[in-house]
Design a protein around this motif. Structure first.
Motif, short mmCIF file in Angstrom:
data_model
loop_
_atom_site.label_atom_id
_atom_site.label_comp_id
_atom_site.label_asym_id
_atom_site.label_seq_id
_atom_site.Cartn_x
_atom_site.Cartn_y
_atom_site.Cartn_z
N UNK A 40 0.83 -1.20 0.00
CA UNK A 40 0.00 0.00 0.00
C UNK A 40 0.87 1.26 0.00
N UNK A 41 1.79 1.36 0.93
CA UNK A 41 2.65 2.53 1.04
C UNK A 41 3.87 2.18 1.87
N UNK A 42 4.99 2.85 1.61
CA UNK A 42 6.22 2.63 2.38
C UNK A 42 6.90 3.97 2.63
N UNK A 43 7.54 4.09 3.82
CA UNK A 43 8.32 5.27 4.14
C UNK A 43 9.68 4.84 4.67
N UNK A 44 10.64 5.74 4.55
CA UNK A 44 12.04 5.45 4.88
C UNK A 44 12.59 6.57 5.73
N UNK A 45 13.44 6.21 6.70
CA UNK A 45 14.17 7.21 7.46
C UNK A 45 15.51 6.60 7.90
N UNK A 46 16.44 7.45 8.27
CA UNK A 46 17.74 7.02 8.76
C UNK A 46 17.98 7.58 10.15
N UNK A 49 23.44 7.69 12.74
CA UNK A 49 24.60 6.86 12.41
C UNK A 49 24.51 6.13 11.09
N UNK A 50 23.38 6.28 10.37
CA UNK A 50 23.25 5.66 9.06
C UNK A 50 22.41 4.41 9.00
N UNK A 51 21.84 3.97 10.12
CA UNK A 51 20.97 2.79 10.11
C UNK A 51 19.65 3.14 9.45
N UNK A 52 19.27 2.38 8.41
CA UNK A 52 18.03 2.63 7.69
C UNK A 52 16.84 1.91 8.29
#
Length: 116
Positions: A40-46, A49-52
């Motif tokens: 349906x939908x996806x979101x991304x953040x970090x 320290x760079x961990x996604x």
């Protein structure tokens, strides 16, 4: 789309019929893979320290969450009830918090500690 603060390389996520995918760019070019359920939908953040982190809605399939360790994604199904959209994702004191929409008018908030 988000920029990894550790490497300055971009990453993008999207949901499609077969699940949630991500693509990232490094010095050699773009690479893309399917990560998990979530059509349906996806979101991304970090994290700093760079961990996604990826949060994905999968309709009747619930809520999915993935964290990228050193070289692979760790995936968990966070909830099994219907998730029709996502609100957002953020961190406080290294604890992830999420919001999502169930139905058309109900907004819920969860965290790694409390569940949905």
């Amino acid at each position: 789309m988000a920029i990894n603060p550790d490497s300055d390389w971009p990453m993008v996520v999207w949901a499609q019929a077969d699940g949630t995918h991500y693509a990232y760019k490094n010095a050699h070019g773009w690479y893309s893979y399917r990560v998990m359920h979530g059509s349906v939908r996806a979101i991304l953040t970090f994290e700093a320290g760079g961990t996604g982190h990826i949060l994905a809605a999968d309709g009747a399939g619930g809520l999915w969450y993935a964290v990228r360790g050193s070289s692979s994604w760790s995936v968990d199904q966070m909830g099994v009830h219907e998730v029709t959209d996502l609100g957002g994702m953020g961190f406080t004191d290294a604890t992830a918090g999420f919001s999502y929409i169930r139905g058309t008018t109900h907004l819920y908030q969860i965290s790694e500690h409390f569940g949905c």
